[in-house]
Design a protein around this motif. Structure first.
Motif, PDB file in Angstrom:
ATOM      1  N   GLY A 296       0.829  -1.220   0.000  1.00 20.57           N
ATOM      2  CA  GLY A 296       0.000   0.000   0.000  1.00 20.57           C
ATOM      3  C   GLY A 296       0.852   1.253   0.000  1.00 20.57           C
ATOM      4  O   GLY A 296       0.347   2.357   0.206  1.00 20.57           O
ATOM      5  N   LEU A 355     -12.868   5.158  -0.702  1.00 18.34           N
ATOM      6  CA  LEU A 355     -11.494   4.658  -0.585  1.00 18.34           C
ATOM      7  C   LEU A 355     -11.470   3.344   0.187  1.00 18.34           C
ATOM      8  O   LEU A 355     -10.683   2.437  -0.126  1.00 18.34           O
ATOM      9  N   GLU A 356     -12.350   3.230   1.165  1.00 24.15           N
ATOM     10  CA  GLU A 356     -12.394   1.993   1.965  1.00 24.15           C
ATOM     11  C   GLU A 356     -12.808   0.814   1.079  1.00 24.15           C
ATOM     12  O   GLU A 356     -12.227  -0.269   1.155  1.00 24.15           O
ATOM     13  N   ALA A 359      -9.900  -0.026  -1.096  1.00 25.64           N
ATOM     14  CA  ALA A 359      -8.857  -0.743  -0.338  1.00 25.64           C
ATOM     15  C   ALA A 359      -9.203  -2.226  -0.218  1.00 25.64           C
ATOM     16  O   ALA A 359      -8.333  -3.095  -0.362  1.00 25.64           O
ATOM     17  N   LEU A 362      -8.606  -4.090  -3.711  1.00 26.14           N
ATOM     18  CA  LEU A 362      -7.282  -4.146  -4.358  1.00 26.14           C
ATOM     19  C   LEU A 362      -6.596  -5.467  -3.997  1.00 26.14           C
ATOM     20  O   LEU A 362      -6.000  -5.601  -2.918  1.00 26.14           O
ATOM     21  N   VAL A 365      -3.131  -6.267  -1.951  1.00 23.62           N
ATOM     22  CA  VAL A 365      -2.599  -5.033  -1.346  1.00 23.62           C
ATOM     23  C   VAL A 365      -3.056  -4.953   0.114  1.00 23.62           C
ATOM     24  O   VAL A 365      -4.221  -5.237   0.427  1.00 23.62           O
ATOM     25  N   ASP A 366      -2.147  -4.526   0.986  1.00 23.41           N
ATOM     26  CA  ASP A 366      -2.477  -4.334   2.402  1.00 23.41           C
ATOM     27  C   ASP A 366      -3.443  -3.136   2.506  1.00 23.41           C
ATOM     28  O   ASP A 366      -3.040  -1.987   2.255  1.00 23.41           O
ATOM     29  N   PRO A 367      -4.733  -3.372   2.896  1.00 25.57           N
ATOM     30  CA  PRO A 367      -5.709  -2.273   2.875  1.00 25.57           C
ATOM     31  C   PRO A 367      -5.354  -1.152   3.833  1.00 25.57           C
ATOM     32  O   PRO A 367      -5.487   0.035   3.505  1.00 25.57           O
ATOM     33  N   GLU A 368      -4.872  -1.511   5.030  1.00 22.25           N
ATOM     34  CA  GLU A 368      -4.536  -0.473   6.020  1.00 22.25           C
ATOM     35  C   GLU A 368      -3.377   0.377   5.523  1.00 22.25           C
ATOM     36  O   GLU A 368      -3.361   1.604   5.670  1.00 22.25           O
ATOM     37  N   PHE A 370      -2.570   0.963   2.466  1.00 27.14           N
ATOM     38  CA  PHE A 370      -3.053   1.814   1.375  1.00 27.14           C
ATOM     39  C   PHE A 370      -3.790   3.033   1.937  1.00 27.14           C
ATOM     40  O   PHE A 370      -3.534   4.178   1.547  1.00 27.14           O
ATOM     41  N   LEU A 371      -4.701   2.805   2.885  1.00 25.08           N
ATOM     42  CA  LEU A 371      -5.495   3.923   3.414  1.00 25.08           C
ATOM     43  C   LEU A 371      -4.605   4.931   4.152  1.00 25.08           C
ATOM     44  O   LEU A 371      -4.809   6.144   4.047  1.00 25.08           O
ATOM     45  N   THR A 373      -1.455   5.533   3.436  1.00 25.93           N
ATOM     46  CA  THR A 373      -0.728   6.264   2.383  1.00 25.93           C
ATOM     47  C   THR A 373      -1.608   7.373   1.809  1.00 25.93           C
ATOM     48  O   THR A 373      -1.155   8.511   1.631  1.00 25.93           O
TER      49      THR A 373
END
Ligand SMILES: Cc1cc2nc3c(=O)[nH]c(=O)nc-3n(C[C@H](O)[C@H](O)[C@H](O)COP(=O)(O)OP(=O)(O)OC[C@H]3O[C@@H](n4cnc5c(N)ncnc54)[C@H](O)[C@@H]3O)c2cc1C
Length: 494
Positions: A296, A355-356, A359, A362, A365-368, A370-371, A373
Motif C-alpha cells: 500500500g 477509498l475503503e 482498499a 485491491l 494489497v495491504d488495505p490499512e 493503502f489507506l 498512504t
C-alpha cells in the motif's frame, strides 16, 4: 548461396533506413527478416510512432508535414532546439551518453526526418497525446509534436512499400545466425531459412536486428535476476542474435549492458506484444496518479517530470516491488485526462465509490497500508498551487517520502479507479560500438571492422539508465541511414 552488394539483417525502421540508403547509392540490397511476413517489422511496428528530433519552431515542422497556415499560426508548437535536445538527453542519461554519438543523433535528426519523408514516410501533428487546448489555444508539451501517420505500423508499411519499389529483396522467415568472416573482413551472413541453412554473400553487412529484450535468459544475465519476469512490449524476435554474431567475430561491446527501457504495463498483458491490440497495455498517465505497491506504499515521485522523461525507468521500479506489480490510483477529478487506453476493455481496472471500498478490492494489497498512504498523501498536497497538467505546475507535496513534485491532487472525489500494472520491457541499451560518421562497427581495440555496420537498438552508448520518449525511431533513422550509406559506399568501392 546468393550474392548482393549489401545484406541487411532485420526489417525494422533502422534496417529499412539502412537498406534504402544503400540502395539509393546504387548497391544491390537484400534484407533478411527472422519473422514471417505477418509478424515482421520488429519493435518499430509496435511503436506508437512519436518522434523526438531537433526543431526550432513550426517552420522546421513544415519541412516534414503539410500544416495548414491557420493551424501553424494558432498553436503553440514549442521547440526542441539542438540545445534543448542535448539538455534532455544528457540529463536523463546522467551525462553518460557518448558525446560523438549523441552529437550525430541530435544534429542530424531534422535532416534525417526530411529524408525519411522523402522515402515515403508520412508525418502529422500529434494531437492525440501531449497536446491540449488551454484557454482556446492548442498547446503541445514534451517536445515531440509530430508522429508518424499510422504509428509504427504506418512507418514500417510506408518504408517497406518504398523498399519493394526500389528493388530491395526481402527474405522473410530468414534468421541470421552468424557472420561469414575470413579473419579480415565480413563477407556475408549464414542464415536459417524455414529450417534450412542458407548463405548470403555480400561486400558489406548491416546488422539492425534489435537488442535482447525478448530473450529471458540474456535479460537475467545482463539486466539482473527478476528481469526474466518482465513482459515484452514488442516483438518476440529480438533475442540478441545480431549482438552475438558481432561479438563472436570480435566487435566491441559498448554502453549500458545492464540498462533497459521498461515501462508500467498492463499487469495481465500477453507475454509478448500483440499487434492486434496496439497501445491497449500502455499505462502512461501515472503522473496524475499515486502508484502503490502490495504494502500500500508509494515508491516513486510520479510527477517529477512529464511521463516521457520517467516512463522508461519507472517500469524497472515496478519490477522491484513485491510480486512485481503496482496499482495506479486516480479519482474522478483527473479521470477525463487519462489516455484513451485506460478505457479499453482489456484493462485490469478496479472501481469503487469510497477509498475503503477500493482498499478492500485491491487484490494483494495491504488495505490499512493503502489507506494510511492516501491519508498522508492527501494531507501533504499543496492545495494553494493551481493544477495544470499541460505545464510542470509545481503543485506538489510537502513532508512525505517520496514526494510528488507536480500534478498532486488529493484523492477525494469518487468514483476512485485503480489500474494494475507490471513491468513491460521495450528494448535494451547495451550494444556495439560504432563509428558515428560511417556506422561501421569497431572491434575491441577500436579498429573499424571491414564490411560490418550496425544501426538501431544494436548501437550501444546512446542511452544509459533512462531515455527521452520518441528517440528510438529517430536514432534508427539517423544511424540506419548512416550505416546504409557507409555500407553502400564500401560495397561499391570494393
Ligand atoms: C510498444 C512500443 C512502443 C514504442 N513507441 C515508440 C515511439 O512512439 N517512438 C519511438 O521513437 N520509439 C518507440 N519505441 C521504441 C522503438 O520501437 C525502437 O527503439 C525501434 O523501433 C528500434 O528499431 P530497430 O530497427 O533497431 O529494431 P526493430 O524495429 O526491433 O527491428 C529489429 C528487426 O530485426 C529482426 N531480427 C531479430 N533477430 C534477427 C535475426 N537473427 N535475423 C534476422 N532478423 C532478425 C526483427 O524481426 C526485426 O525485424 C517503442 C517500442 C515498443 C515496443
Amino acid at each position: 548461396m546468393q550474392e548482393f552488394d549489401v545484406v541487411v539483417a532485420g526489417k525494422g525502421n533502422a534496417a529499412l533506413c539502412a537498406a534504402l540508403a544503400a540502395r539509393d547509392r546504387g548497391a544491390s540490397v537484400a534484407m533478411l527478416e527472422a519473422a514471417p511476413q505477418e509478424e515482421s517489422g520488429g519493435n518499430s511496428r509496435f511503436a506508437g510512432g512519436v518522434m523526438r528530433f531537433a526543431y526550432d519552431g513550426v517552420e522546421d515542422l513544415k519541412k516534414i508535414a503539410d500544416i495548414p497556415e491557420d493551424e501553424a499560426k494558432n498553436a503553440d508548437w514549442e521547440s526542441n532546439t539542438v540545445e534543448q535536445f542535448y539538455d534532455d538527453l544528457y540529463k536523463v542519461t546522467s551525462f553518460r551518453t557518448d558525446p560523438a554519438l549523441s552529437e550525430t543523433l541530435i544534429t542530424k535528426s531534422l535532416d534525417a526526418m526530411v529524408w525519411l519523408r522523402g522515402q515515403g514516410a508520412k508525418f502529422a501533428p500529434n494531437y492525440r497525446h501531449q497536446s491540449a487546448v488551454i484557454e482556446g489555444k492548442r498547446r503541445f508539451f514534451g517536445r515531440m509534436p509530430m508522429w508518424m501517420v499510422g504509428g509504427g505500423p504506418g512507418l514500417v508499411q510506408d518504408l517497406t512499400d518504398t523498399a519493394v519499389k526500389k528493388g530491395i529483396e526481402i527474405f522473410y522467415d530468414t534468421r541470421a545466425v552468424s557472420l561469414i568472416h575470413d579473419g579480415e573482413r565480413v563477407q556475408g551472413i549464414r542464415a536459417q531459412q524455414r529450417g534450412k541453412a542458407a548463405e548470403f554473400h555480400a561486400k558489406a553487412v548491416v546488422l539492425a536486428c534489435g537488442g535482447f529484450e525478448a530473450n529471458p535468459e540474456w535479460r537475467t544475465r545482463y539486466l539482473g535476476p527478476g528481469w526474466e519476469l518482465a513482459k515484452v512490449r514488442g516483438t518476440r524476435f529480438n533475442t540478441g542474435d545480431g549482438l552475438k554474431m558481432a561479438l563472436d567475430v570480435g566487435a566491441c561491446p559498448y554502453g549500458n549492458w545492464s540498462g533497459r527501457h521498461a515501462v508500467s504495463w498492463e499487469r495481465y498483458a500477453p507475454e509478448y506484444g500483440d499487434l492486434t491490440i496496439p497501445e491497449s497495455s500502455y499505462r502512461h498517465s501515472y503522473p496524475l496518479s499515486i502508484m502503490i505497491n502490495a504494502d500500500g506504499k508509494r515508491f516513486v515521485d510520479e510527477g517529477i517530470e512529464f511521463y516521457n522523461y520517467t516512463y522508461a525507468k519507472y517500469g524497472g521500479e515496478v519490477l522491484k516491488q513485491p510480486q512485481q506489480f503496482a496499482y495506479q490510483v486516480f479519482d474522478a477529478k483527473v479521470r477525463p485526462l487519462l489516455r484513451p487506453e485506460y478505457s479499453d476493455k482489456r484493462v485490469t481496472r478496479i472501481v469503487a465509490k469510497s477509498l475503503e471500498e477500493l482498499a478492500a478490492k485491491l487484490e494483494g494489497v495491504d488495505p490499512e497500508g493503502f489507506l494510511k498512504t492516501v491519508r498522508e498523501f492527501n494531507a501533504a498536497v499543496k492545495k494553494d498551487v493551481p493544477f495544470n497538467h499541460s505545464i510542470k505546475d509545481g503543485r506538489g507535496t510537502t513532508g512525505i517520502e517520496p514526494p510528488k513534485s507536480n500534478w498532486a491532487n488529493p484523492l477525494d472525489t469518487p468514483p476512485f479507479e485503480a489500474y494494475a500494472v507490471t513491468c513491460g520491457i521495450t528494448f535494451t541499451f547495451g550494444g556495439l560500438r560504432i563509428d558515428p560518421e560511417s556506422g561501421q562497427v569497431l572491434d575491441s581495440h577500436l579498429h573499424p571492422m571491414p564490411g560490418l555496420y550496425a544501426a538501431g537498438e544494436m548501437v550501444g552508448g546512446l542511452f544509459y539508465f533512462n531515455y527521452p520518449a520518441g528517440t528510438g525511431l529517430v536514432s534508427g533513422t539517423v544511424f540506419g541511414r548512416i550505416a546504409g550509406n557507409g555500407a553502400g559506399a564500401a560495397a561499391l568501392a570494393a
